[in-house]
Scaffold this motif. Sequence first.
Motif, PDB file in Angstrom:
ATOM      1  N   VAL A 187       1.422  -6.303  -7.838  1.00 46.84           N
ATOM      2  CA  VAL A 187       1.355  -7.547  -7.068  1.00 46.84           C
ATOM      3  C   VAL A 187       0.601  -7.385  -5.750  1.00 46.84           C
ATOM      4  N   SER A 188      -0.176  -8.421  -5.431  1.00 39.79           N
ATOM      5  CA  SER A 188      -0.954  -8.419  -4.192  1.00 39.79           C
ATOM      6  C   SER A 188      -0.169  -9.064  -3.047  1.00 39.79           C
ATOM      7  N   ALA A 189       1.012  -9.550  -3.346  1.00 38.32           N
ATOM      8  CA  ALA A 189       1.914 -10.124  -2.338  1.00 38.32           C
ATOM      9  C   ALA A 189       3.326  -9.925  -2.874  1.00 38.32           C
ATOM     10  N   PRO A 190       4.346 -10.048  -2.024  1.00 34.99           N
ATOM     11  CA  PRO A 190       5.697  -9.797  -2.534  1.00 34.99           C
ATOM     12  C   PRO A 190       6.053 -10.725  -3.709  1.00 34.99           C
ATOM     13  N   SER A 191       6.855 -10.200  -4.614  1.00 36.99           N
ATOM     14  CA  SER A 191       7.335 -11.009  -5.734  1.00 36.99           C
ATOM     15  C   SER A 191       8.745 -10.548  -6.064  1.00 36.99           C
ATOM     16  N   GLY A 192       9.714 -11.428  -5.933  1.00 32.11           N
ATOM     17  CA  GLY A 192      11.096 -11.022  -6.203  1.00 32.11           C
ATOM     18  C   GLY A 192      11.457  -9.810  -5.365  1.00 32.11           C
ATOM     19  N   LYS A 193      11.895  -8.749  -6.047  1.00 34.47           N
ATOM     20  CA  LYS A 193      12.263  -7.545  -5.312  1.00 34.47           C
ATOM     21  C   LYS A 193      11.104  -6.562  -5.193  1.00 34.47           C
ATOM     22  N   SER A 194       9.915  -6.957  -5.644  1.00 31.93           N
ATOM     23  CA  SER A 194       8.752  -6.062  -5.558  1.00 31.93           C
ATOM     24  C   SER A 194       7.977  -6.287  -4.273  1.00 31.93           C
ATOM     25  N   PRO A 195       7.662  -5.191  -3.557  1.00 26.18           N
ATOM     26  CA  PRO A 195       6.770  -5.321  -2.408  1.00 26.18           C
ATOM     27  C   PRO A 195       5.330  -5.350  -2.909  1.00 26.18           C
ATOM     28  N   PRO A 196       4.388  -5.789  -2.078  1.00 28.84           N
ATOM     29  CA  PRO A 196       2.995  -5.726  -2.523  1.00 28.84           C
ATOM     30  C   PRO A 196       2.533  -4.283  -2.678  1.00 28.84           C
ATOM     31  N   CYS A 197       1.518  -4.118  -3.509  1.00 34.48           N
ATOM     32  CA  CYS A 197       0.933  -2.795  -3.762  1.00 34.48           C
ATOM     33  C   CYS A 197       0.541  -2.143  -2.435  1.00 34.48           C
ATOM     34  N   ALA A 198       0.880  -0.841  -2.305  1.00 39.95           N
ATOM     35  CA  ALA A 198       0.564  -0.103  -1.073  1.00 39.95           C
ATOM     36  C   ALA A 198      -0.665   0.778  -1.257  1.00 39.95           C
ATOM     37  N   TYR A 199      -1.348   0.650  -2.386  1.00 41.23           N
ATOM     38  CA  TYR A 199      -2.597   1.382  -2.633  1.00 41.23           C
ATOM     39  C   TYR A 199      -2.417   2.891  -2.572  1.00 41.23           C
ATOM     40  N   ARG A 200      -1.272   3.360  -3.117  1.00 44.66           N
ATOM     41  CA  ARG A 200      -1.004   4.793  -3.190  1.00 44.66           C
ATOM     42  C   ARG A 200      -1.954   5.499  -4.147  1.00 44.66           C
ATOM     43  N   GLY A 201      -2.424   4.754  -5.164  1.00 46.68           N
ATOM     44  CA  GLY A 201      -3.366   5.337  -6.115  1.00 46.68           C
ATOM     45  C   GLY A 201      -2.722   6.206  -7.181  1.00 46.68           C
ATOM     46  N   MET A 202      -1.403   6.145  -7.302  1.00 47.13           N
ATOM     47  CA  MET A 202      -0.726   7.043  -8.244  1.00 47.13           C
ATOM     48  C   MET A 202      -0.163   6.295  -9.447  1.00 47.13           C
ATOM     49  N   CYS A 203      -0.798   5.162  -9.782  1.00 46.54           N
ATOM     50  CA  CYS A 203      -0.305   4.297 -10.850  1.00 46.54           C
ATOM     51  C   CYS A 203      -0.108   5.056 -12.155  1.00 46.54           C
ATOM     52  N   LYS A 204      -0.976   6.024 -12.399  1.00 45.03           N
ATOM     53  CA  LYS A 204      -0.933   6.729 -13.679  1.00 45.03           C
ATOM     54  C   LYS A 204       0.264   7.677 -13.772  1.00 45.03           C
ATOM     55  N   ILE A 205       0.912   7.955 -12.645  1.00 43.31           N
ATOM     56  CA  ILE A 205       2.089   8.827 -12.699  1.00 43.31           C
ATOM     57  C   ILE A 205       3.360   8.063 -12.306  1.00 43.31           C
ATOM     58  N   GLY A 206       3.297   6.750 -12.337  1.00 41.61           N
ATOM     59  CA  GLY A 206       4.500   5.952 -12.064  1.00 41.61           C
ATOM     60  C   GLY A 206       4.497   5.417 -10.643  1.00 41.61           C
ATOM     61  N   CYS A 207       4.851   4.145 -10.507  1.00 37.78           N
ATOM     62  CA  CYS A 207       4.858   3.490  -9.193  1.00 37.78           C
ATOM     63  C   CYS A 207       6.235   3.675  -8.554  1.00 37.78           C
ATOM     64  N   SER A 208       6.266   4.405  -7.434  1.00 34.65           N
ATOM     65  CA  SER A 208       7.559   4.711  -6.798  1.00 34.65           C
ATOM     66  C   SER A 208       8.051   3.592  -5.893  1.00 34.65           C
ATOM     67  N   ILE A 209       7.215   2.577  -5.676  1.00 33.59           N
ATOM     68  CA  ILE A 209       7.657   1.500  -4.777  1.00 33.59           C
ATOM     69  C   ILE A 209       7.918   0.183  -5.517  1.00 33.59           C
ATOM     70  N   ASN A 210       7.674   0.182  -6.833  1.00 29.80           N
ATOM     71  CA  ASN A 210       7.957  -1.000  -7.658  1.00 29.80           C
ATOM     72  C   ASN A 210       7.015  -2.176  -7.427  1.00 29.80           C
ATOM     73  N   ALA A 211       5.787  -1.870  -6.983  1.00 32.70           N
ATOM     74  CA  ALA A 211       4.785  -2.944  -6.930  1.00 32.70           C
ATOM     75  C   ALA A 211       4.236  -3.211  -8.330  1.00 32.70           C
ATOM     76  N   LYS A 212       4.056  -2.151  -9.092  1.00 32.19           N
ATOM     77  CA  LYS A 212       3.593  -2.292 -10.478  1.00 32.19           C
ATOM     78  C   LYS A 212       4.635  -3.049 -11.297  1.00 32.19           C
ATOM     79  N   GLN A 213       4.183  -4.052 -12.008  1.00 32.30           N
ATOM     80  CA  GLN A 213       5.098  -4.872 -12.811  1.00 32.30           C
ATOM     81  C   GLN A 213       5.216  -4.282 -14.214  1.00 32.30           C
ATOM     82  N   SER A 214       5.796  -3.090 -14.289  1.00 28.65           N
ATOM     83  CA  SER A 214       5.997  -2.459 -15.592  1.00 28.65           C
ATOM     84  C   SER A 214       7.143  -3.158 -16.326  1.00 28.65           C
ATOM     85  N   MET A 215       7.269  -2.881 -17.597  1.00 25.76           N
ATOM     86  CA  MET A 215       8.404  -3.419 -18.365  1.00 25.76           C
ATOM     87  C   MET A 215       9.730  -2.974 -17.760  1.00 25.76           C
TER      88      MET A 215
END
Lengths: 548, 207
Positions: A213-241
């Motif tokens: 997400v590029s802005a907050p959504s529910g309990k997800s904060p916006p993406c912090a551009y950590r760049g580690m999407c391929k190893i799992g998003c630790s901040i819950n910006a990625k809307q995984s299943m």
Amino acid sequence: MTQDAPRNDRPRAVNGHAPDVFKREGQVPMREYPKNAPVDFVIVGAGCGGSVLAAKLAEAGMSVVLFDAGPFFQPRRDFASDEREQEKLYWLDPRISDGDDPIELGANNSGRAVGGSSVHFQMVSLRFRPEWFKARSKLGYGRDWPVDWREMWRYYDEVEEALKISGPIRYPWGPDRGRYPYREHEVNEAGLVLARGAEALGVDWAPTPLCTVSAPSGKSPPCAYRGMCKIGCSINAKQSMLITYVPRAIKAGAEVRDLAMVGRIETGADGRATGVSYYRDGKWRFQKAENVVAAGYSIETPRLLLNSSTAQHPQGLGNADGLVGRNLMVHANDAVWGEFDEEIRWYKGPPSMATCEHWNYADDDPSKNFDGGYSFMSQGPLPGDFAGTLTSSTGMFGDDLLEAMGRYNRMAGLKMVGESMPQVDNRVTLADETDELGLPRAKVTHSFCDNDRRLQGHGRKFMSRMMRAAGGKNLFETQSTAHLMGGCPMGDDPETSVTDDMGRVWNVDNLWICDGSLMPTGGGVNPAMTILANAARIADRIIDARFD
Amino acid sequence: MSQPFRTPYPGYDVLDKWDSPSFDDQTREVLRARRDPPPRRFLDPNQFALLEALCAVVIPQRRPEPVPIAPFIDAALHAGRGTGTRFATMPPERDAWLRGLEAIDAEARAAFDGRGFCELVRPKQARLLRSIDRGDCRAPEAWQEMPPQKFFRALLLKQIVQIYYSAPAAMSEIGYGGPASPRGYVRLKVGQIDPWEAPFGTWEDQA
């Protein structure tokens, strides 16, 4: 082989509670179902197919148990900023990979966690080109889907809305798709390399629609551009299943059983499914069900059907015609890498922030010497990943390697998602050897055809031109694959497909498939949105059929 | 011959961010646990010494405390932890490593008058590995049908470099941002760096 992950070796969705994925600690209430009374649906696999289906069926009032072989993670506590630690997200049990072009599995394309591969996917959220749903009739190659593109289009809308896909206001290719639910992300420098190249060559590009997400959504904060999407998003910006449809399913009354490996779908004297045998917490157990859905993706779904053979289904379930496991597809993932004078610092932001789908739509270009299409995206591999790419493609080591890696911050890359043709001999079969639970391992046989190779060559050439046009120097090319599709294609004809248009296995009327293995063709885009949309569609078809 | 590598980012250390918002508890825990490498449990002492020699050729480290690599390969073999892929031309991972190590030593003996790999000077070790990568083998029987290049690239090189480049020291020498959670990055464009990133690097070709 053991999964050496001591902190994740006990089920966490137990005793009427599941982990609260939005917290470091804490749980949410979860309904549980008795094993000896049939639930409406058992779903095997909590990835993009199974999670969507579980949520929608549970919301329609059905009793659902959703199984996954992997752990139920709490990203904010369990996901480290560390490539090696995060290997725990992948399916690391060996599969045997054969053929002229054997594919790399594991981290490359196979998840093993509640949420499936969506926990570590790179979030590229593209739609199929409409004509691809009738590739054979309209474009003269591959197979037709038993689905109309307009129906799929509605379900793309549905899942894009549910996942708050962040994308551009105007997408340059294909029919109008309206605005994405969330605004596009700022494109990083690695993406602007693609943009510069595209503009120099006179083709369109776009900020990639992304599932973070590029802005907050529910309990997800916006993406912090950590760049580690391929190893799992630790901040819950990625809307995984794991943080979207799975919590929705639990809230609606579904039960999730994590670290539960389903070994067999059991069938009765009438040939119909009766439930599943699964291994959890040290023993084999049985869950009764009215309906069973295989949603383990293109390797585990065929493996499960083949491993469920009986006297009545001697070749495995749904496999009277020997089609289960066939027509397995990958995407060619060939790449061109180049060095720049300035520091690109491609580690910042999601890895693929800009995309070009030109060759998915350029039917009339005289240089197009292949059927199918390809897209390509800007890149941002993590250091270990990129070093592995360098060494496995060049054999480089020593100071040469250190020197090449010393230019990591000045690199940029373009990598294709190239369609490959469905071929009957590309397939999943059972190997002679068994895993630690005594289940025959999967053997995957894969070879590209001439058309695939022409497409890949065309892509490498075009991406090289673009990379040079953007200012890249000392280019080098690599070849690999990504994604899995097919293996149990749906269709209109029982003689050439494994399921009907709603994922129901021909001749076993309470056995279903709902994952990427249903895809009759792979298209030239990342498959996640198509798998999700198809799962949402199948859910509605099942609900409609039940309440009619 | 290639020149010894010099980092474009002298003085930059991702571990300086240990107490900053770039590091979360779980990452600190993982890195802390890795400070003490696991004991050797799978390979025998000679095989382990050979593996260490190979790691030193693949990643020449000139720092006082080299990043340990071999112990983690041994630990993964001990745990039976694989990669998820076994190419049909390759034996299971443990066998592949044992066979590959033995074959590399046999190649050394065949090429250098009976001297084992560990007894060779670094340039000869490197030359031998390049021959193996080309499939130019003098002891083909030692490989027992395993394709030398596949072992060399897909297992040996890949595992060594993936372990090395997950280490903070390696991240620092290439100017990578390192751990980044919960704080990621703000400035994404060329010529812009966040204050918690490496300062701009310097390369000889740009001096």
